[in-house]
Design a protein around this motif. Structure first.
Motif, PDB file in Angstrom:
ATOM      1  N   LYS A  10     -84.142   7.360-111.908  1.00 22.97           N
ATOM      2  CA  LYS A  10     -83.289   7.358-112.902  1.00 22.97           C
ATOM      3  C   LYS A  10     -83.795   7.253-114.487  1.00 22.97           C
ATOM      4  O   LYS A  10     -84.777   6.462-114.546  1.00 22.97           O
ATOM      5  CB  LYS A  10     -82.588   6.019-112.545  1.00 22.97           C
TER       6      LYS A  10
ATOM      7  N   LEU B 271     -83.141   7.968-106.936  1.00 25.92           N
ATOM      8  CA  LEU B 271     -81.835   8.688-106.047  1.00 25.92           C
ATOM      9  C   LEU B 271     -82.625   9.404-105.078  1.00 25.92           C
ATOM     10  O   LEU B 271     -83.478  10.289-105.145  1.00 25.92           O
ATOM     11  CB  LEU B 271     -81.225   9.472-107.117  1.00 25.92           C
TER      12      LEU B 271
ATOM     13  N   LEU C  21     -78.966   5.449-104.084  1.00 27.28           N
ATOM     14  CA  LEU C  21     -79.661   5.044-105.438  1.00 27.28           C
ATOM     15  C   LEU C  21     -80.472   3.678-104.627  1.00 27.28           C
ATOM     16  O   LEU C  21     -79.811   2.760-104.153  1.00 27.28           O
ATOM     17  CB  LEU C  21     -78.807   4.363-106.434  1.00 27.28           C
TER      18      LEU C  21
ATOM     19  N   GLN D 193     -76.369   1.852-104.421  1.00 27.98           N
ATOM     20  CA  GLN D 193     -75.339   2.697-104.509  1.00 27.98           C
ATOM     21  C   GLN D 193     -75.235   3.687-103.524  1.00 27.98           C
ATOM     22  O   GLN D 193     -76.275   4.160-103.119  1.00 27.98           O
ATOM     23  CB  GLN D 193     -75.386   2.816-105.901  1.00 27.98           C
TER      24      GLN D 193
ATOM     25  N   TRP E 143     -80.027  14.418-112.640  1.00 28.81           N
ATOM     26  CA  TRP E 143     -79.553  13.092-113.258  1.00 28.81           C
ATOM     27  C   TRP E 143     -79.339  13.402-114.645  1.00 28.81           C
ATOM     28  O   TRP E 143     -80.118  14.044-115.367  1.00 28.81           O
ATOM     29  CB  TRP E 143     -80.700  12.076-113.392  1.00 28.81           C
TER      30      TRP E 143
ATOM     31  N   THR F   9     -72.365   6.758-111.889  1.00 32.07           N
ATOM     32  CA  THR F   9     -73.233   5.730-111.200  1.00 32.07           C
ATOM     33  C   THR F   9     -72.855   4.339-111.875  1.00 32.07           C
ATOM     34  O   THR F   9     -73.299   3.460-111.464  1.00 32.07           O
ATOM     35  CB  THR F   9     -74.679   6.064-111.705  1.00 32.07           C
TER      36      THR F   9
END
Lengths: 991, 403
Positions: free
Chosen positions: A197, A205, A215, A225, A238, A259
């Motif tokens: 990230k 991720l 995530l 996530q 990203w 996100t």
């Protein structure tokens, strides 16, 4: 000087040999054959390319290049630079990981392999558990995350490749937390993507093949996530803000996910199929960059409508209202974007695309997104190379004019400088300007600056305009019609298709003093061209020369003569043809010679040879060398009969290739298949070996085929008929071991336009052993080869010694023989084939300078044999000096492609697209010398110019070199120490 | 002039009984054993007797071993007369009837007569029946095509064969292949790659020598060891040396090997020109090792390098000029010898040697062996036909390198 002349003492001579000769392969020019992986380090500003043969090549600023080769010779599937370091990691398709480093040694960086590692799974686990599909080099520089086919993510500490088992992310951990209603949860498939990230290196991720993205927090070791994608996942990107994720899918769509929301995201924020409605192919990679002005750049590869454009190799670039599908001529391997600014965080400035046959860099800052011309990695094989010719030390004037002609052709290129500028080129300025000319199948001749490490394109000459060809020259203009969807734009210059094979270039000769160029081709055409700085419109007068000279009873079954345009043709500035000879029968030209002082061109085919006077534009004479019983030579181009072995091997390769390209991640299967194929191939070969290969032992006979083929032509001013008067002469050597000498009578200069040039045969030598004559030279009274035409006139060579007697050197495939002149009798000879069974394939005369004494040099013959060995043979003694194995003897095309320079260097093709440069001279060596420094230098020490943005390439580094020399040395020392430590660590895990 | 009488004389020691046959006719007459004139007179005499003046014929006689041998000069005529015991059988054949090519039925041959008991009646039919007969041409047409050399320095299991290709249109006629050679080393049996003869072309030089056979391993080519060389390299080496090819082989069939007696019967010392061609005396010549050998064989062995100095050079006047041959230290280049006509005629009659090997001309040896062996009769160097043969070889060389 004098003491060198005496070769009396052996040890003294040996010492001298060491000062004169030294063999090394120095550089590979051109584009790597079969590239398979691409990587870019914004920190180092270096580009890395891996190939199917296991080579890894690094490129930075022009002249900065490194090469490494994996021992495994397996395909390099991925390359990753470790952030902020001098290391990079490669993944091979045998599932091994390799650590490479750029280590400074005596002020020059070297690329070294410092460690290797293969993931080991728990005992009993299937191989797919540890089959690596994705690699993430963590920004900490200490971790590698390896995603596997089984869906696990392994964490490995680098350098040293220590597995951190407690930090591994197993697929079971992930599955445990997925909502029950998510359909693909039972089988997530392989790890397709791993991304850190932005702004938070602790969160990673993980994208799985079936569409799930998770995530993961590395610190807390838990999933934060879940993004429940339902389409087969191809890639993940990203956004810079860290808030949005782009995912691309196999159905040609891409999705945007947020996100910032809750734990489980079951629907993307946005979904789009850019080439929509009908089924599309996968988008294999998607990138998006913000710009200062607002609208972002969206760049993705693939996604074309399957039915209509499924076979195109496209990358789409969308910015604001501009949308272009860059249409490449070969398969896309990978691409990346270079961004502006010191930290490479600004607007995207260049799109770098590696396709199978070339590297294309698109300038995204200039309107229209023009292509930036590459200073290296040039596709030599845009059209297949059919011959090459090297000219050493080009006069500055001619050099400038060729460059100027080339500039006119390059107007469609961007004028932005080359965006990849890593490393410093420490190589000396090349001592002279060297030109390499390559002839191509499509009738073009390309001029390359071969003076230094970078083989740089200078100018391109096309000869097709002189003739009527089937291909319509307007073909390419039909593209980009209004309203076409998708909006294609052709990019790249790789175009392997030739309109008319007869246009192929076979022989090239350039006179560097007069700027006269002769180019000869497949259909018996010889063009004489002249350098003109202005464009011109003119008719090219054609002269047909009958080489059969009344020999009848033959029927030419080959191709027809090229059809010459009779109307005036417009030629751009550069080399413009002003005379054309067409041989009848129109067989391929096998030898040419040019004498720009006498204004004569000699040419030969399998039927005979002739001399053409390009001043008066008339033929001087022609001589048929054909053996009346040689039917084969008449029938035209040889039908290439493929050996069973070869065709079998090719079909195996084809199968393998198609399987490899089937699908990226069926790697386990692919590996199995490959193994199977390899086994089959081995078996087939073994069988082949059982069937005995026989060779007939027979003396050469005058009735052999192609004995009349002219192999070499040579103009010389020497003592042909008597020992007091030297006369102009032409010498021709044939495949049947015959040498013909013709005396030429040239009219006085003032009557050169009116009086005809005449030629009459003076001598004929029939070598007893009948081996093909591959080279002819005349040595003057001092034993020095006669200078080139106009060389003496330009004060660039000593005039030949005309007092003592001259000697004729005849080089056949089997032996070297020195004859006296004017009365021809053998003086010395050197047998090659009878001694070691090798035959001369290529030969050249070269001057070897001593590396110790400035003004001492020796002339020698450079010889390449059919065994791929290089020999240096002294002149005029004809004694073997040194020999080195150079090319594999199986590499027939490599051996055939070899050209020598006048100073003991040479080039040969190691693949259709790459020249290997070698040097036999101890004094003249062209090799890369470059330094790449660690980007880890603490910012306090670094001069502001260290992190460069586009445009201030060399200057910055030069200033710094001046200022911080001491500091740099210190840093280097400490770095070297570090790396030594790494190396020690690294050796253990690989064992 | 020799006297001749129609009625056979008996009980006369100095007369020879002659029975001559021409086509279906026989004549019998007597001839003086000594002082009977020369070959030319005898030839005319026979023409007279058979009433065939002007017909070009070949003369042959049956020697004591039953071989049909030619009479075409004084020497072999004398030999024929002296060896007649008591009857001299002469067979006369028309020369012009058949073309002198290789398919011609055998004129003179060995062994063929030997098998017939003594009678010569079935001679012709025998000759025609046998298919694989070797042909013996006229001596002036003889030319050495092969020899075994260096027997004294090579191991017994090896054979060094020189093939002389000068001027013949005959192909060398063999093929080679890759193979596996088994060597016995101190470490045990070792398999190494080797090059082998894979095929002999019928009618080729290699086959006609009988010295090379399929599956013979090639060890050296003109003195260069071929170990470690590829098939293509060995091929190229052989082609490059094809004018004077010397191959050292390890014959697949080791039964015919030369057996050393320790005695240095090497020819090196015996005569100037005998380029080392030798075989020990008591070796039983195998049927395969029979071949045509040059009449005055050992003199024309061309030494290594002289072969390819034969480049043809045509200067501006258009006349072919040969590059002078470098005279070799041992002076036995083929031309140098061929042109030296000073060799005195040998004291005794001679005949072509029906073997691929020449024998040392040491007379003591030859005397002792002559009676023992049917085939290894000594040969002497030099012959009246030398002049013509040397011209022949010159011309052939010329042909060879003319365009």
């Amino acid at each position: 000087m004098k003491r060198f002349r005496r070769h009396g003492h052996d040890s003294q001579r040996d010492k001298l040999k060491q000062e004169l000769y030294q063999f090394n392969k120095s550089v590979e020019h051109g584009f790597p054959h079969q590239p398979s992986a691409l990587a870019y380090s914004p920190d180092l500003d270096l580009l890395a390319i891996g190939t199917r043969s296991g080579a890894i090549k690094l490129y930075g600023a022009p002249g900065v290049e490194f090469m490494g080769l994996h021992d495994e010779n397996a395909t390099v599937t991925q390359v990753h630079f470790l952030p902020h370091q001098l290391e990079l990691v490669t993944l091979l398709d045998d599932n091994s990981l390799h650590m490479w480093t750029l280590r400074a040694h005596q002020g020059v960086s070297e690329l070294l392999e410092v460690g290797r590692f293969t993931l080991t799974g728990p005992p009993g686990a299937p191989p797919s558990v540890t089959r690596v599909t994705t690699v993430l080099a963590h920004s900490s520089g200490e971790l590698l995350l390896l995603g596997t086919e089984g869906g696990h993510v392994f964490v490995v500490e680098v350098p040293g490749f220590r597995e951190l088992e407690e930090r591994n992310i197993s697929v079971e951990d992930i599955q445990a937390r997925i909502p029950e209603e998510y359909v693909p949860r039972r089988n997530l498939e392989c790890v397709e993507a791993l991304h850190e990230k932005p702004l938070n290196p602790n969160q990673v991720l993980i994208g799985y093949g079936r569409g799930l993205m998770v995530l993961w927090d590395l610190e807390r070791q838990c999933a934060i996530q879940h993004f429940l994608g339902t389409q087969q996942l191809e890639s993940v990107w990203w956004m810079e803000d860290g808030e949005h994720i782009l995912s691309s899918h196999s159905d040609g769509s891409y999705c945007c996910w947020l996100t910032t929301g809750g734990d489980v995201q079951s629907e993307p924020e946005k979904q789009d199929t850019p080439y929509g409605s009908f089924p599309c192919k996968a988008i294999s990679k998607v990138l998006q960059f913000p710009t200062k002005q607002g609208p972002p750049f969206l760049i993705f590869s693939g996604g074309m409508p399957r039915a209509s454009y499924g076979d195109r190799h496209c990358i789409s670039v969308i910015h604001s209202k501009t949308h272009i599908a860059l249409d490449f001529t070969s398969r896309i391997i990978d691409f990346f974007v270079i961004r502006e600014g010191e930290q490479h965080t600004g607007d995207p400035s260049a799109l770098v695309v590696l396709v199978e046959e070339e590297l294309v860099v698109v300038d995204l800052l200039t309107d229209g997104w023009p292509v930036i011309q590459t200073p290296y990695l040039v596709p030599l094989h845009c059209s297949a190379i059919t011959c090459s010719h090297h000219v050493s030390s080009i006069p500055f004037k001619l050099w400038e004019r060729i460059l100027a002609a080339g500039d006119v052709q390059n107007t469609h290129y961007s004028n932005k400088p080359w965006p990849i500028t890593g490393g410093q080129n420490l190589a000396r300025e090349p001592p002279q300007r060297d030109l390499l000319l390559t002839g191509h199948e499509d009738g073009t001749v390309r001029f390359w600056d071969a003076s230094g490490v970078c083989l740089h394109p200078m100018y391109k000459l096309s000869t097709a305009g002189v003739f009527h060809t089937d291909g319509d020259p307007n073909d390419n203009l039909n593209q980009g019609a209004e309203g076409e969807w998708p909006p294609f734009r052709k990019v790249g210059c790789f175009d392997p298709y030739s309109d008319d094979p007869r246009l192929g270039i076979q022989k090239i000769h350039l006179c560097k003093y007069s700027g006269i160029l002769t180019v000869a081709g497949t259909a018996g055409q010889i063009l004489v061209l002249e350098l003109n700085d202005e464009m011109a419109e003119q008719v090219v007068p054609a002269t047909v020369v009958d080489l059969l000279q009344g020999q009848d009873g033959f029927r030419w079954k080959g191709h027809t003569r090229l059809d010459v345009r009779e109307e005036p043709v417009s030629f751009p500035a550069g080399f413009q043809p002003f005379a054309l000879v067409q041989c009848q029968p129109p067989a391929v030209i096998t030898a040419i010679a040019l004498h720009s002082e006498w204004k004569l061109v000699a040419f030969g085919t399998s039927h005979g040879f002739g001399v053409y006077d390009y001043q008066q534009k008339s033929n001087v004479f022609a001589r048929c060398t054909l053996n009346p019983s040689d039917q084969l030579a008449m029938e035209g181009p040889l039908s290439r009969v493929k050996s069973i072995k070869k065709s079998l091997r090719q079909s195996f390769r084809r199968i393998r290739r198609s399987r490899v390209s089937m699908r990226k991640h069926q790697t386990a299967n692919a590996a199995k298949l490959q193994e199977l194929n390899a086994k089959l191939e081995a078996e087939a070969l073994q069988e082949m070996e059982l069937a005995p290969v026989q060779r007939r032992i027979e003396a050469r006979s005058s009735d052999d085929s192609f004995t009349g083929l002219v192999r070499t032509l040579y103009f010389a001013d020497s003592f042909i008929t008597d020992s007091t008067h030297c006369t102009p002469s032409l010498w021709a050597g044939t495949n049947g071991g015959a040498v013909f000498a013709y005396m030429l009578r040239l009219p006085p200069v003032e009557r050169r336009m009116e009086d005809p040039v005449t030629g009459s045969q003076a001598k004929e030598i029939q070598l007893m052993h009948r081996a093909p004559v591959v080279g002819l030279a005349i040595l003057d009274g001092r034993g020095v080869p006669l200078p080139e035409p106009l060389e003496v006139a330009h004060d660039l060579a000593r005039s030949p010694d005309m007092l003592a007697s001259h000697h004729l050197l005849v080089i056949s495939e089997e032996q070297f023989k020195l004859f006296t002149l004017p009365k021809v009798s053998t003086k010395t000879k050197l047998k090659l084939t009878a001694i070691d069974g090798s035959r001369v394939r290529r030969v050249g005369v070269a001057l070897f300078g001593s590396s110790r004494v400035e003004d001492y040099g020796e002339n020698g013959l450079v010889v390449l044999t059919n065994q791929g060995e290089l020999h240096v043979i002294s002149l005029p003694a004809i004694k073997m000096q040194v020999h080195h194995p150079c090319i594999r003897r199986e590499d027939v095309s490599g051996i055939a492609s070899c050209v020598f320079t006048k100073y003991g260097q040479g080039f040969y093709l190691i693949s259709p697209s790459e020249f290997e440069r070698f040097s036999l001279s101890a004094r003249w060596v062209v090799e890369p010398r470059c330094l790449v420094e660690s980007p880890n230098i603490p910012s306090t020490v670094v001069d502001p110019t260290k992190t460069r943005c586009l445009g201030d390439g060399y200057d910055g580094s030069d200033i710094r070199r001046g200022n911080d020399n001491e500091v740099l040395q210190e840093i280097q020392k400490s770095l070297e120490g570090d790396q030594m430590g790494h190396a020690d660590n690294n050796i253990k895990p690989s064992d | 002039m020799s006297r001749n009488q129609r009625t056979p004389l008996k009980n006369t020691d100095n007369l020879v009984e002659v029975k001559s046959k021409y086509e279906a006719e026989y004549r019998r007459f007597a001839l003086k054993r000594t002082n009977n004139g020369g070959f030319q007179e005898f030839y005319k005499l026979l023409q007279n007797i058979h009433r065939i003046p002007g017909v070009d014929v070949l003369l042959g006689y049956a020697d004591i071993h039953g071989d049909l041998l030619p009479i075409n000069n004084d020497d072999n005529f004398h030999k024929a007369v002296t060896s007649a015991n008591p009857l001299l059988r002469i067979i006369i054949q028309r020369r012009g009837t058949k073309k002198t090519d290789e398919d011609e039925p055998v004129v003179f041959a060995t062994n063929s007569l030997q098998r017939r008991r003594k009678g010569l009646a079935g001679l012709r039919s025998t000759q025609q029946k046998s298919k694989q007969q070797l042909i013996i041409g006229m001596p002036q047409d003889f030319r050495q095509i092969s020899s075994i050399i260096d027997v004294d320095i090579l191991p017994e299991t090896h054979r060094r064969v020189r093939l002389h290709k000068h001027g013949t249109n005959k192909p060398l006629g063999f093929y080679i292949r890759d193979g596996v050679s088994v060597r016995v080393t101190p470490q045990g049996v070792e398999k190494v790659p080797g090059v082998f003869i894979s095929r002999l072309v019928r009618g080729g030089l290699a086959e006609s020598t009988g010295l090379l056979a399929v599956n013979d391993e090639i060890l050296e080519v003109n003195g260069i060891n071929v170990a470690g060389k590829s098939l293509d390299q060995v091929t190229d080496m052989m082609v490059a040396n094809s004018h004077n090819l010397i191959v050292t082989v390890k014959p697949a069939n080791q039964r015919n090997n030369v057996v050393h007696r320790g005695s240095k019967t090497s020819v090196g010392a015996s005569s100037a020109g005998s380029g080392g061609s030798t075989v020990s005396q008591d070796s039983a010549p195998s049927p395969t090792s029979q071949t045509v050998s040059q009449y005055s064989n050992s003199n024309s062995v061309a030494e290594g390098d002289s072969d390819d100095e034969g480049d043809l050079i045509i200067e501006s006047d258009g006349m072919p000029v040969y590059t002078p041959h470098h005279s070799l230290p041992n002076g036995n280049s083929s031309h140098a010898d061929a042109l030296s006509l000073s060799a005195p005629p040998p004291p005794r009659g001679q005949r072509p040697l029906p073997q691929s090997v020449s024998l040392p001309s040491t007379s003591s040896l030859s005397d002792s062996k002559a009676s023992l062996s049917s085939l290894t009769t000594p040969t002497h160097n030099g012959s009246p036909s030398k002049t013509s043969s040397s011209q022949e070889s010159m011309r052939e060389d010329g042909n060879f390198i003319t365009l």
